[in-house]
Design a protein around this motif. Structure first.
Motif, PDB file in Angstrom:
ATOM      1  N   LYS A   8       0.837  -1.206   0.000  1.00  0.00           N
ATOM      2  CA  LYS A   8       0.000   0.000   0.000  1.00  0.00           C
ATOM      3  C   LYS A   8       0.870   1.254   0.000  1.00  0.00           C
ATOM      4  CE  LYS A   8      -3.904   0.273   0.159  1.00  0.00           C
ATOM      5  NZ  LYS A   8      -4.895   0.499  -0.931  1.00  0.00           N
ATOM      6  N   TYR A   9       1.981   1.205   0.727  1.00  0.00           N
ATOM      7  CA  TYR A   9       2.887   2.358   0.737  1.00  0.00           C
ATOM      8  C   TYR A   9       3.480   2.580  -0.651  1.00  0.00           C
ATOM      9  CZ  TYR A   9       6.400   5.708   2.276  1.00  0.00           C
ATOM     10  OH  TYR A   9       7.158   6.851   2.425  1.00  0.00           O
ATOM     11  N   GLU A  10       3.736   1.487  -1.356  1.00  0.00           N
ATOM     12  CA  GLU A  10       4.243   1.609  -2.725  1.00  0.00           C
ATOM     13  C   GLU A  10       3.210   2.297  -3.614  1.00  0.00           C
ATOM     14  OE1 GLU A  10       6.615  -0.973  -6.115  1.00  0.00           O
ATOM     15  OE2 GLU A  10       5.546  -2.043  -4.535  1.00  0.00           O
ATOM     16  N   SER A  11       1.933   2.005  -3.398  1.00  0.00           N
ATOM     17  CA  SER A  11       0.866   2.684  -4.153  1.00  0.00           C
ATOM     18  C   SER A  11       0.894   4.187  -3.898  1.00  0.00           C
ATOM     19  CB  SER A  11      -0.507   2.121  -3.757  1.00  0.00           C
ATOM     20  OG  SER A  11      -0.601   0.762  -4.061  1.00  0.00           O
ATOM     21  N   LEU A  12       1.187   4.566  -2.655  1.00  0.00           N
ATOM     22  CA  LEU A  12       1.297   5.978  -2.289  1.00  0.00           C
ATOM     23  C   LEU A  12       2.474   6.631  -3.026  1.00  0.00           C
ATOM     24  CD1 LEU A  12       0.531   8.427  -0.451  1.00  0.00           C
ATOM     25  CD2 LEU A  12       1.987   7.429   1.307  1.00  0.00           C
ATOM     26  N   LEU A  13       3.606   5.944  -3.055  1.00  0.00           N
ATOM     27  CA  LEU A  13       4.783   6.477  -3.757  1.00  0.00           C
ATOM     28  C   LEU A  13       4.515   6.610  -5.257  1.00  0.00           C
ATOM     29  CD1 LEU A  13       7.741   4.517  -2.079  1.00  0.00           C
ATOM     30  CD2 LEU A  13       6.816   6.760  -1.456  1.00  0.00           C
ATOM     31  N   GLN A  14       3.849   5.614  -5.815  1.00  0.00           N
ATOM     32  CA  GLN A  14       3.525   5.655  -7.247  1.00  0.00           C
ATOM     33  C   GLN A  14       2.614   6.835  -7.565  1.00  0.00           C
ATOM     34  OE1 GLN A  14       1.876   1.720  -7.688  1.00  0.00           O
ATOM     35  NE2 GLN A  14       3.845   0.792  -8.243  1.00  0.00           N
ATOM     36  N   ILE A 209      -3.943   9.241  -0.834  1.00  0.00           N
ATOM     37  CA  ILE A 209      -3.592   9.188  -2.262  1.00  0.00           C
ATOM     38  C   ILE A 209      -4.513  10.101  -3.074  1.00  0.00           C
ATOM     39  CG2 ILE A 209      -3.646   7.689  -4.313  1.00  0.00           C
ATOM     40  CD1 ILE A 209      -2.587   5.422  -2.473  1.00  0.00           C
ATOM     41  N   ARG A 210      -5.815  10.038  -2.780  1.00  0.00           N
ATOM     42  CA  ARG A 210      -6.773  10.876  -3.524  1.00  0.00           C
ATOM     43  C   ARG A 210      -6.490  12.366  -3.291  1.00  0.00           C
ATOM     44  NH1 ARG A 210     -10.294   6.348  -2.892  1.00  0.00           N
ATOM     45  NH2 ARG A 210     -10.778   6.852  -0.728  1.00  0.00           N
ATOM     46  N   LEU A 211      -6.153  12.729  -2.057  1.00  0.00           N
ATOM     47  CA  LEU A 211      -5.821  14.125  -1.748  1.00  0.00           C
ATOM     48  C   LEU A 211      -4.591  14.569  -2.538  1.00  0.00           C
ATOM     49  CD1 LEU A 211      -6.218  16.702   0.049  1.00  0.00           C
ATOM     50  CD2 LEU A 211      -4.524  15.680   1.586  1.00  0.00           C
ATOM     51  N   ILE A 212      -3.574  13.722  -2.571  1.00  0.00           N
ATOM     52  CA  ILE A 212      -2.337  14.049  -3.299  1.00  0.00           C
ATOM     53  C   ILE A 212      -2.629  14.196  -4.787  1.00  0.00           C
ATOM     54  CG2 ILE A 212      -0.125  13.042  -4.043  1.00  0.00           C
ATOM     55  CD1 ILE A 212       0.125  11.980  -1.118  1.00  0.00           C
ATOM     56  N   GLN A 213      -3.488  13.346  -5.316  1.00  0.00           N
ATOM     57  CA  GLN A 213      -3.821  13.400  -6.747  1.00  0.00           C
ATOM     58  C   GLN A 213      -4.515  14.700  -7.134  1.00  0.00           C
ATOM     59  OE1 GLN A 213      -5.971   9.682  -6.902  1.00  0.00           O
ATOM     60  NE2 GLN A 213      -4.241   8.565  -7.794  1.00  0.00           N
TER      61      GLN A 213
END
Length: 269
Positions: A8-14, A209-213
Motif C-alpha cells: 500500500k505504501y508503494e501505491s502511495l509512492l507511485q 492518495i486521492r488528496l495528493i492526486q
C-alpha cells in the motif's frame, strides 16, 4: 487490499510520482523551502528492519526521505543507519532526553549532547525531532525553551521549524490517518486554516492518495511510522491489535488531560 502494508505504501509512492510534487527530506525543506513538495518523514520507533525495507522501497523510486532514529538498543543500529544514509536518506536524531532525565533539563541536555555525538560518529546529522511518550508528563521539545538547537549545529526540528499554517500535516499516528482524539504528543502548533475540514475526509491511505492526486495543497508533510506498515499477515494482525489497545489508552489520556485543563481553567475564572 489491506492498508498499512508495504504494498500500500508503494501505491502511495507511485501516486506521488505521477503528480507535479517533488519529494524532499526535512533538511532539504528547511534549507530550500521548495514549492509544490511533499516532505517525507519517518520516526524509527521500533522494528528497525521494517524501516530498512521502507527505505529500500523509496530508494527504488529515486525518493529520499528523513528517518529519525531513537537512541535505544533496539533502533540504534549503526550498520542500518549507515546503509540508509548511503541510499541518500537523511538520518536524524529522534531524541527523548527529557523522558530519560525525568524532566531535569540540565541532565537532559547532557544526554542530548552525548547521544547526538554518537549519531554523528556514524553519519551527518542536520535535524532532530522529539519522540513522544504518551505515558510521560513532559514533552521532549520543552528542552528548547531553555536551550537553542542552533548551538548544536542543527538546522531545525520539524515540530518547531516548519510553519504548519503553510504546510499541510498528515500523520499515521494510531495506525490511521484520521484526526482521532488519540494524539497525545504528536501535535502541532498553528495548523493550517483549512486543515480541519480536509482532515474529516481522510482516514485511509487511499484517502491520502486521492488528496495528493488533487494537488490542491502546495506543501504537505507526511509522517509515516514504518513499524506500523507490515506485509506479512501475522505481523500485520499483531500490529493492528496492539495499536487498537494502545489507542484506547491514549484516548483516555487525552480525555483525562483535557478534563484536568478545564478544571484548572474554571478555577482561574
Amino acid at each position: 487490499m489491506r492498508d498499512f502494508t508495504l504494498t500500500k505504501y508503494e501505491s502511495l509512492l507511485q501516486a506521488i510520482k505521477k503528480t507535479n510534487y517533488s519529494t524532499c527530506t526535512v533538511y532539504d525543506f528547511l534549507k530550500n523551502e521548495p514549492g509544490n513538495c511533499i516532505i517525507l518523514r519517518h520516526d524509527v520507533d521500533r522494528a528497525v528492519n521494517r524501516n530498512l525495507a521502507m527505505a529500500k522501497l523509496e530508494h527504488s523510486y529515486g525518493i529520499r526521505s528523513t528517518y529519525y532514529f531513537r537512541h535505544i538498543e533496539e533502533t540504534f543500529r549503526p550498520d542500518i543507519i549507515l546503509q540508509m544514509a548511503e541510499m541518500g536518506h537523511e538520518i536524524g536524531f529522534h531524541y527523548e532526553v527529557m523522558d530519560k532525565a525525568n524532566g531535569n533539563t540540565e541532565k537532559a541536555i547532557e544526554i542530548f549532547k552525548k547521544e547526538l555525538e554518537d549519531f554523528r560518529k556514524i553519519t551527518e546529522i542536520n535535524t532532530v525531532c522529539m519522540h513522544g511518550n504518551p505515558l510521560k508528563p513532559w514533552s521532549n521539545r520543552d528542552l528548547w525553551q531553555k536551550y537553542s538547537i542552533k548551538d548544536f549545529g542543527l538546522t531545525g526540528e520539524p515540530y518547531l521549524s516548519i510553519d504548519y499554517n503553510k504546510v499541510f500535516y498528515l500523520t499515521d499516528t494510531g495506525r490511521t490517518w484520521a484526526d482521532l482524539k488519540i494524539r497525545v504528543k504528536d501535535t502541532i502548533d498553528n495548523p493550517g486554516a483549512n486543515e480541519k475540514s480536509t482532515l474529516r475526509e481522510i482516514s485511509s491511505t487511499d484517502d491520502v492518495i486521492r488528496l495528493i492526486q488533487t494537488e490542491k495543497m502546495s506543501q504537505i508533510c507526511l509522517l509515516v511510522h514504518p513499524n506500523r506498515w507490515c506485509e506479512d499477515l501475522g505481523g500485520w494482525t499483531k500490529e493492528l491489535l496492539f495499536q487498537n489497545v494502545k489507542n484506547i489508552g491514549k484516548a483516555g489520556i487525552v480525555w483525562y488531560r483535557s478534563k484536568s485543563d478545564n478544571v484548572l481553567e474554571s478555577q482561574h475564572d
